[in-house]
Design a protein around this motif. Structure first.
Motif, PDB file in Angstrom:
ATOM      1  N   SER A   1      10.694 -14.501  18.484  1.00  0.00           N
ATOM      2  CA  SER A   1      11.257 -13.736  19.596  1.00  0.00           C
ATOM      3  C   SER A   1      12.765 -13.904  19.672  1.00  0.00           C
ATOM      4  O   SER A   1      13.330 -14.855  19.143  1.00  0.00           O
ATOM      5  CB  SER A   1      10.627 -14.198  20.918  1.00  0.00           C
ATOM      6  OG  SER A   1      10.862 -15.579  21.126  1.00  0.00           O
ATOM      7  N   GLU A   2      13.393 -12.959  20.351  1.00  0.00           N
ATOM      8  CA  GLU A   2      14.821 -13.085  20.666  1.00  0.00           C
ATOM      9  C   GLU A   2      14.921 -13.678  22.067  1.00  0.00           C
ATOM     10  O   GLU A   2      14.360 -13.120  23.021  1.00  0.00           O
ATOM     11  CB  GLU A   2      15.506 -11.720  20.608  1.00  0.00           C
ATOM     12  CG  GLU A   2      15.551 -11.101  19.216  1.00  0.00           C
ATOM     13  CD  GLU A   2      16.318 -11.961  18.227  1.00  0.00           C
ATOM     14  OE1 GLU A   2      17.331 -12.577  18.627  1.00  0.00           O
ATOM     15  OE2 GLU A   2      15.910 -12.026  17.054  1.00  0.00           O
ATOM     16  N   ASN A   3      15.598 -14.807  22.183  1.00  0.00           N
ATOM     17  CA  ASN A   3      15.634 -15.514  23.462  1.00  0.00           C
ATOM     18  C   ASN A   3      17.060 -15.678  23.979  1.00  0.00           C
ATOM     19  O   ASN A   3      17.987 -15.887  23.190  1.00  0.00           O
ATOM     20  CB  ASN A   3      15.041 -16.921  23.321  1.00  0.00           C
ATOM     21  CG  ASN A   3      13.637 -16.924  22.747  1.00  0.00           C
ATOM     22  OD1 ASN A   3      12.811 -16.112  23.132  1.00  0.00           O
ATOM     23  ND2 ASN A   3      13.369 -17.827  21.828  1.00  0.00           N
TER      24      ASN A   3
ATOM     25  N   ALA B   1       3.159  -1.635  15.120  1.00  0.00           N
ATOM     26  CA  ALA B   1       3.206  -2.260  16.459  1.00  0.00           C
ATOM     27  C   ALA B   1       4.602  -2.755  16.796  1.00  0.00           C
ATOM     28  O   ALA B   1       4.894  -3.024  17.966  1.00  0.00           O
ATOM     29  CB  ALA B   1       2.213  -3.416  16.530  1.00  0.00           C
ATOM     30  N   GLU B   2       5.469  -2.860  15.812  1.00  0.00           N
ATOM     31  CA  GLU B   2       6.847  -3.293  16.064  1.00  0.00           C
ATOM     32  C   GLU B   2       7.639  -2.228  16.818  1.00  0.00           C
ATOM     33  O   GLU B   2       8.737  -2.500  17.311  1.00  0.00           O
ATOM     34  CB  GLU B   2       7.541  -3.634  14.748  1.00  0.00           C
ATOM     35  CG  GLU B   2       6.924  -4.846  14.049  1.00  0.00           C
ATOM     36  CD  GLU B   2       7.523  -5.104  12.678  1.00  0.00           C
ATOM     37  OE1 GLU B   2       8.566  -4.480  12.362  1.00  0.00           O
ATOM     38  OE2 GLU B   2       6.958  -5.918  11.926  1.00  0.00           O
ATOM     39  N   GLN B   3       7.077  -1.001  16.908  1.00  0.00           N
ATOM     40  CA  GLN B   3       7.755   0.073  17.639  1.00  0.00           C
ATOM     41  C   GLN B   3       7.656  -0.120  19.154  1.00  0.00           C
ATOM     42  O   GLN B   3       8.355   0.547  19.908  1.00  0.00           O
ATOM     43  CB  GLN B   3       7.135   1.432  17.262  1.00  0.00           C
ATOM     44  CG  GLN B   3       7.243   1.782  15.788  1.00  0.00           C
ATOM     45  CD  GLN B   3       8.669   2.034  15.353  1.00  0.00           C
ATOM     46  OE1 GLN B   3       9.365   2.872  15.933  1.00  0.00           O
ATOM     47  NE2 GLN B   3       9.131   1.306  14.355  1.00  0.00           N
TER      48      GLN B   3
ATOM     49  N   ILE C   1      13.030 -13.269  27.202  1.00  0.00           N
ATOM     50  CA  ILE C   1      12.415 -13.137  25.883  1.00  0.00           C
ATOM     51  C   ILE C   1      12.227 -11.669  25.533  1.00  0.00           C
ATOM     52  O   ILE C   1      11.638 -10.912  26.308  1.00  0.00           O
ATOM     53  CB  ILE C   1      11.020 -13.801  25.839  1.00  0.00           C
ATOM     54  CG1 ILE C   1      11.041 -15.178  26.480  1.00  0.00           C
ATOM     55  CG2 ILE C   1      10.479 -13.851  24.427  1.00  0.00           C
ATOM     56  CD1 ILE C   1       9.651 -15.674  26.821  1.00  0.00           C
ATOM     57  N   SER C   2      12.692 -11.268  24.367  1.00  0.00           N
ATOM     58  CA  SER C   2      12.464  -9.912  23.878  1.00  0.00           C
ATOM     59  C   SER C   2      11.586  -9.981  22.624  1.00  0.00           C
ATOM     60  O   SER C   2      11.901 -10.714  21.684  1.00  0.00           O
ATOM     61  CB  SER C   2      13.800  -9.240  23.540  1.00  0.00           C
ATOM     62  OG  SER C   2      13.587  -7.962  22.968  1.00  0.00           O
ATOM     63  N   THR C   3      10.481  -9.247  22.640  1.00  0.00           N
ATOM     64  CA  THR C   3       9.561  -9.266  21.505  1.00  0.00           C
ATOM     65  C   THR C   3       9.010  -7.871  21.250  1.00  0.00           C
ATOM     66  O   THR C   3       9.169  -6.961  22.069  1.00  0.00           O
ATOM     67  CB  THR C   3       8.352 -10.194  21.771  1.00  0.00           C
ATOM     68  OG1 THR C   3       7.781  -9.866  23.032  1.00  0.00           O
ATOM     69  CG2 THR C   3       8.733 -11.655  21.766  1.00  0.00           C
ATOM     70  N   ASN C   4       8.336  -7.714  20.109  1.00  0.00           N
ATOM     71  CA  ASN C   4       7.579  -6.491  19.870  1.00  0.00           C
ATOM     72  C   ASN C   4       6.095  -6.834  19.861  1.00  0.00           C
ATOM     73  O   ASN C   4       5.706  -8.002  19.847  1.00  0.00           O
ATOM     74  CB  ASN C   4       8.022  -5.798  18.571  1.00  0.00           C
ATOM     75  CG  ASN C   4       7.762  -6.635  17.334  1.00  0.00           C
ATOM     76  OD1 ASN C   4       6.633  -7.035  17.062  1.00  0.00           O
ATOM     77  ND2 ASN C   4       8.809  -6.894  16.553  1.00  0.00           N
TER      78      ASN C   4
ATOM     79  N   ILE D   1       4.590  -9.191  17.124  1.00  0.00           N
ATOM     80  CA  ILE D   1       4.893 -10.604  17.366  1.00  0.00           C
ATOM     81  C   ILE D   1       3.992 -11.154  18.463  1.00  0.00           C
ATOM     82  O   ILE D   1       3.421 -12.238  18.349  1.00  0.00           O
ATOM     83  CB  ILE D   1       6.373 -10.765  17.765  1.00  0.00           C
ATOM     84  CG1 ILE D   1       7.284 -10.531  16.557  1.00  0.00           C
ATOM     85  CG2 ILE D   1       6.633 -12.148  18.368  1.00  0.00           C
ATOM     86  CD1 ILE D   1       8.753 -10.464  16.905  1.00  0.00           C
ATOM     87  N   ASP D   2       3.865 -10.386  19.559  1.00  0.00           N
ATOM     88  CA  ASP D   2       3.081 -10.871  20.692  1.00  0.00           C
ATOM     89  C   ASP D   2       1.617 -11.084  20.328  1.00  0.00           C
ATOM     90  O   ASP D   2       0.998 -12.058  20.770  1.00  0.00           O
ATOM     91  CB  ASP D   2       3.191  -9.906  21.872  1.00  0.00           C
ATOM     92  CG  ASP D   2       4.463 -10.124  22.668  1.00  0.00           C
ATOM     93  OD1 ASP D   2       4.873 -11.290  22.826  1.00  0.00           O
ATOM     94  OD2 ASP D   2       5.055  -9.144  23.135  1.00  0.00           O
ATOM     95  N   VAL D   3       1.063 -10.192  19.536  1.00  0.00           N
ATOM     96  CA  VAL D   3      -0.337 -10.343  19.134  1.00  0.00           C
ATOM     97  C   VAL D   3      -0.529 -11.662  18.387  1.00  0.00           C
ATOM     98  O   VAL D   3      -1.476 -12.408  18.640  1.00  0.00           O
ATOM     99  CB  VAL D   3      -0.800  -9.150  18.280  1.00  0.00           C
ATOM    100  CG1 VAL D   3      -2.147  -9.449  17.619  1.00  0.00           C
ATOM    101  CG2 VAL D   3      -0.918  -7.895  19.140  1.00  0.00           C
TER     102      VAL D   3
END
Length: 448
Positions: free
Chosen positions: A305-307, A280-282, A375-378, A381-383
């Motif tokens: 996350s990258e913020n 899921a990180e893809q 915010i940048s996430t995969n 992370i979001d799950v």
């Protein structure tokens, strides 16, 4: 120059593993000219832990942005004592005004969160409060001058990031005393290498780059999709077949042809079902978010996350920016007093910024002030984050924002975010005695 917490700040429970070894190596090898990249590599194996006691929430916010592991004292333990907040060094007249303002905020906080029964045990519920305003909502009026304690554990290379923060021209006055005391805990030669460490970021360039994205975000559009890979399910499917197929991904995709998307969703669902969540990180997305300083803490505490967030001083300069007022406060007899105090803080801190400096004014930011971030996430992370934050026991503001984000994410993928919900929706509640007891309501709400 001014100091925060100079007489009350303590650094306790300091422990290091590996710094002494590095110190001996520096002495032996006489590596006086070790550059910062070398130092980062040499510190990777080390570990450091400590507690900062009696700092304010400006300091703790900036420290938490470093993404080390931290545990912070809950604001439910804020008291009315005079030493519960820190005022930067001001003229006598301004100091009196600052203390009067902060006292007003603390008094309102105390009134709003009055319990029906002061001897109530455990965590109070909404019905336990005299005015129906839980302490979590009352805290929105507190300034970042309020004190807190923070326990930190970090890998040795993160100590470099700590000193980059200590020496950041935007905040170094804020950390004058912390830096002085922290250096005394480090081996001498290592301290010398770290003492003047600075990044060469051009913050105006960063600000200019993110300007367009930040302008798209406002109080109404407080959770918006800014960008994502073209097809998240396809991306993750390619990742899954890379791991689970003898053929190359391009060969498999050619065989799948027009059914590639459907096949990708199938293999993604199957592989995630095995518990192999790394695929899921893809899938990556970028969102714009606007929230109170209360909820910003909730966001950065995940460290996942990258913020990029706007400059804190820009919040102070934007005098017309709306603040977040909890519904329980809006519907109460305290609403007008809340709004009046917010207005007084906005006017006072703008005067402080103009008369002194930006970093001094940050003490007078309020928990209800709103901040914008990218915010940048995969998907992995979001799950995890959304499953925690959509829970009815989560703070209401981040729950609303997380639900908005989930709605947007589910438009992008039919399979990746199935479990981005509290465990009670598809299994058993994990909150134990703190369960909300509304599992059936949550199951119905998210049935689709």
């Amino acid at each position: 120059m001014f100091f925060r917490g100079e007489f009350n700040l303590k650094i306790t429970n300091f422990e290091e593993v590996g710094l002494d070894k590095l110190e001996e190596w520096i002495k032996k090898e006489r590596k006086d000219n070790i550059n910062k990249d070398d130092l980062k590599e040499l510190l990777k194996y080390a570990n450091v832990s400590f507690v900062f006691e009696g700092i304010d929430r400006v300091q703790s916010t900036l420290l938490c942005e470093l993404k080390a592991s931290y545990v912070q004292q809950s604001q439910r333990y804020v008291t009315m004592k005079e030493d519960s907040y820190i005022v930067p060094e001001l003229t006598e007249e301004d100091n009196i005004k600052a203390r009067e303002l902060i006292s007003k905020a603390f008094l309102l906080y105390d009134k709003m969160s009055t319990l029906k029964n002061d001897e109530a045990k455990g965590r109070p519920k909404v019905q336990d409060y005299l005015y129906g305003i839980p302490i979590e909502d009352a805290r929105y009026i507190l300034p970042l001058a309020a004190k807190t304690n923070i326990s930190v554990a970090m890998s040795g290379d993160k100590v470099l990031d700590l000193f980059y923060l200590f020496n950041d021209s935007r905040y170094e006055n804020i950390f004058t005393d912390i830096k002085r005391k922290f250096i005394k805990l480090l081996p001498d030669n290592l301290a010398l290498l770290l003492k003047g460490l600075r990044k060469k970021n051009n913050y105006e360039v960063e600000k200019s780059f993110y300007k367009d994205e930040l302008e798209k975000i406002d109080s109404k559009n407080n959770m918006i999709l800014l960008g994502s890979f073209k097809n998240l399910d396809l991306n993750v499917g390619v990742g899954a077949i890379t791991s689970t197929h003898a053929k190359t991904p391009s060969e498999v995709m050619e065989v799948w042809g027009d059914d590639a998307l459907k096949k990708s969703q199938g293999v993604t669902d199957r592989v995630l079902g095995y518990g192999h969540d790394s695929i899921a990180e893809q899938a990556r997305t970028t969102f714009g978010m606007m929230c109170s300083m209360v909820t910003y803490h909730q966001q950065i505490r995940h460290r996942l996350s990258e913020n990029y967030r706007e400059e804190l001083i820009d919040i102070i300069k934007d005098v017309n920016r709306e603040v977040v007022v909890p519904e329980t406060v809006k519907k109460s007899a305290f609403y007008e007093e809340f709004v009046e105090i917010v207005s007084e803080f906005k006017n006072f801190r703008l005067q402080v910024e103009q008369k002194y400096s930006s970093d001094i004014a940050l003490s007078f930011l309020l928990n209800c002030d709103q901040i914008k971030l990218v915010i940048s996430t995969n998907a992995r992370i979001d799950v995890k984050m959304l499953s925690e934050r959509i829970c009815l026991n989560a703070q209401w503001e981040i729950r609303e924002l997380s639900t908005k984000k989930l709605n947007e994410l589910r438009k992008l993928s039919k399979v990746l975010y199935i479990k981005a919900l509290p465990p009670c929706v598809y299994g058993k509640c994990k909150e134990g005695k703190l369960t909300c007891g509304k599992q059936m309501l949550m199951k119905e709400k998210f049935a689709e």
